[in-house]
Structures are given as structure tokens and as C-alpha cells.
Design a protein around this motif. Structure first.
Motif, short mmCIF file in Angstrom:
data_model
loop_
_atom_site.label_atom_id
_atom_site.label_comp_id
_atom_site.label_asym_id
_atom_site.label_seq_id
_atom_site.Cartn_x
_atom_site.Cartn_y
_atom_site.Cartn_z
N UNK A 240 0.85 -1.20 0.00
CA UNK A 240 0.00 0.00 0.00
C UNK A 240 0.88 1.25 0.00
N UNK A 241 1.95 1.23 0.78
CA UNK A 241 2.87 2.37 0.81
C UNK A 241 3.47 2.63 -0.57
N UNK A 242 3.87 1.57 -1.25
CA UNK A 242 4.47 1.71 -2.58
C UNK A 242 3.48 2.34 -3.56
N UNK A 243 2.24 1.86 -3.54
CA UNK A 243 1.21 2.40 -4.43
C UNK A 243 0.96 3.87 -4.10
N UNK A 244 0.92 4.19 -2.80
CA UNK A 244 0.71 5.57 -2.36
C UNK A 244 1.83 6.47 -2.85
N UNK A 245 3.06 6.01 -2.76
CA UNK A 245 4.21 6.83 -3.20
C UNK A 245 4.15 7.11 -4.70
N UNK A 246 3.76 6.12 -5.49
CA UNK A 246 3.63 6.33 -6.94
C UNK A 246 2.51 7.33 -7.21
N UNK A 247 1.39 7.20 -6.51
CA UNK A 247 0.27 8.13 -6.69
C UNK A 247 0.69 9.56 -6.37
N UNK A 248 1.40 9.73 -5.25
CA UNK A 248 1.84 11.07 -4.85
C UNK A 248 2.85 11.67 -5.84
N UNK A 249 3.64 10.82 -6.46
CA UNK A 249 4.62 11.31 -7.44
C UNK A 249 3.93 11.91 -8.67
N UNK A 250 2.74 11.42 -8.97
CA UNK A 250 2.02 11.89 -10.16
C UNK A 250 0.86 12.83 -9.83
N UNK A 251 0.48 12.87 -8.56
CA UNK A 251 -0.58 13.76 -8.09
C UNK A 251 -0.15 14.27 -6.72
N UNK A 252 0.60 15.38 -6.68
CA UNK A 252 1.12 15.89 -5.40
C UNK A 252 0.04 16.13 -4.35
N UNK A 253 -1.19 16.36 -4.76
CA UNK A 253 -2.28 16.57 -3.81
C UNK A 253 -3.02 15.30 -3.44
N UNK B 224 -8.69 -15.66 -0.63
CA UNK B 224 -7.71 -16.42 0.16
C UNK B 224 -6.78 -15.50 0.95
N UNK B 225 -6.84 -14.20 0.69
CA UNK B 225 -6.00 -13.26 1.42
C UNK B 225 -4.59 -13.12 0.90
N UNK B 226 -4.29 -13.77 -0.23
CA UNK B 226 -2.94 -13.69 -0.79
C UNK B 226 -2.68 -12.41 -1.57
N UNK B 227 -3.75 -11.80 -2.06
CA UNK B 227 -3.62 -10.59 -2.87
C UNK B 227 -4.44 -9.46 -2.25
N UNK B 228 -4.07 -8.25 -2.60
CA UNK B 228 -4.75 -7.08 -2.08
C UNK B 228 -5.10 -6.16 -3.24
N UNK B 229 -6.34 -5.72 -3.27
CA UNK B 229 -6.77 -4.73 -4.24
C UNK B 229 -6.75 -3.36 -3.57
N UNK B 230 -6.10 -2.41 -4.20
CA UNK B 230 -6.00 -1.06 -3.67
C UNK B 230 -6.63 -0.12 -4.69
N UNK B 231 -7.65 0.61 -4.28
CA UNK B 231 -8.24 1.61 -5.16
C UNK B 231 -7.77 2.97 -4.71
N UNK B 232 -7.09 3.66 -5.61
CA UNK B 232 -6.65 5.03 -5.34
C UNK B 232 -7.47 5.96 -6.21
N UNK B 233 -7.76 7.13 -5.71
CA UNK B 233 -8.47 8.12 -6.50
C UNK B 233 -7.58 9.35 -6.61
N UNK B 234 -7.08 9.58 -7.83
CA UNK B 234 -6.19 10.71 -8.08
C UNK B 234 -6.98 11.84 -8.74
N UNK B 235 -6.40 13.02 -8.70
CA UNK B 235 -6.97 14.14 -9.45
C UNK B 235 -6.29 14.14 -10.81
N UNK B 236 -7.02 13.72 -11.81
CA UNK B 236 -6.49 13.64 -13.17
C UNK B 236 -6.49 15.04 -13.78
N UNK B 237 -5.32 15.46 -14.25
CA UNK B 237 -5.20 16.78 -14.84
C UNK B 237 -4.93 16.74 -16.34
N UNK B 238 -4.52 15.56 -16.85
CA UNK B 238 -4.27 15.43 -18.29
C UNK B 238 -4.13 13.96 -18.66
#
Length: 101
Positions: A40-53, A66-80
Motif C-alpha cells: 500500500x505504501x508503494x502504491x501511495x508513493x507512486x500516486x503522490x509522485x504523479x498527483x502531489x495533492x 484467500x488473502x494472498x492478494x490485495x486490491x487497492x483503489x486510489x483516486x487521483x486528481x487527473x489533470x491530463x
């Protein structure tokens, strides 16, 4: 009706220029990966790199059955389109990410 009586066809839209997305807008992205520490931290860091807000409090998590995988939904502000393309590319090539939707 003869072929000459048909109205002219509309021009074909160039997908690189036309978009169904109005910018800026909230844009959800689903990311799947192994359910391991740091994902989750890795996904968050990538999101912040492309959407500072980017607001990490909007993240939604969903475990696989089975708990082996995790789905993470991020909502970014798309600007382009370029921003979204770069974000998808960064997520898709991240070693912890299996699928980006």
C-alpha cells in the motif's frame, strides 16, 4: 437510396486528442498486488509522485478471497491524459504490482 445520396460520414476521432474525461477530475484506479508489507505504501508513493495533492485517506482496500492478494483503489486528481498515462506506466512497471485497472 443511392450511394451518392448518403450523407457524408463524420470524421473519425483521433483517440489521442479526444477524451471522455473532463480535466481536472477525480479518477479511480484499481491496483492489485501480493498482500505483503509495503504494498500500500508503494502504491501511495507512486500516486503522490504523479498527483502531489493525492489524499491517502481515500484509499480503499479489498483482500482476495484467500488473502494472498490485495486490491487497492486510489483516486487521483487527473489533470491530463499525459499524467494518467505516466501514472499507469509507473504502476504497471512497479515490481510489487500485478495488475492495474
Amino acid at each position: 437510396m443511392s450511394a451518392s445520396a448518403l450523407p457524408p460520414s463524420p470524421p473519425v476521432a483521433d483517440g489521442r486528442k479526444d477524451s471522455l474525461i473532463e480535466y481536472p477530475s477525480a479518477f479511480p484506479i484499481k491496483v492489485m498486488g501480493a498482500n505483503v508489507d509495503g504494498f500500500v505504501h508503494a502504491v501511495t508513493q507512486v500516486a503522490k509522485a504523479h498527483d502531489p495533492g493525492f489524499d491517502a485517506s481515500t484509499i480503499e482496500l479489498r483482500d482476495s478471497k484467500a488473502g494472498n492478494y490485495l486490491g487497492v483503489t486510489i483516486t487521483v486528481t487527473a489533470t491530463s491524459r499525459e499524467q494518467l498515462d505516466a501514472l499507469y506506466q509507473a504502476l504497471s512497471t512497479h515490481p510489487m504490482v500485478k495488475v492495474v485497472l
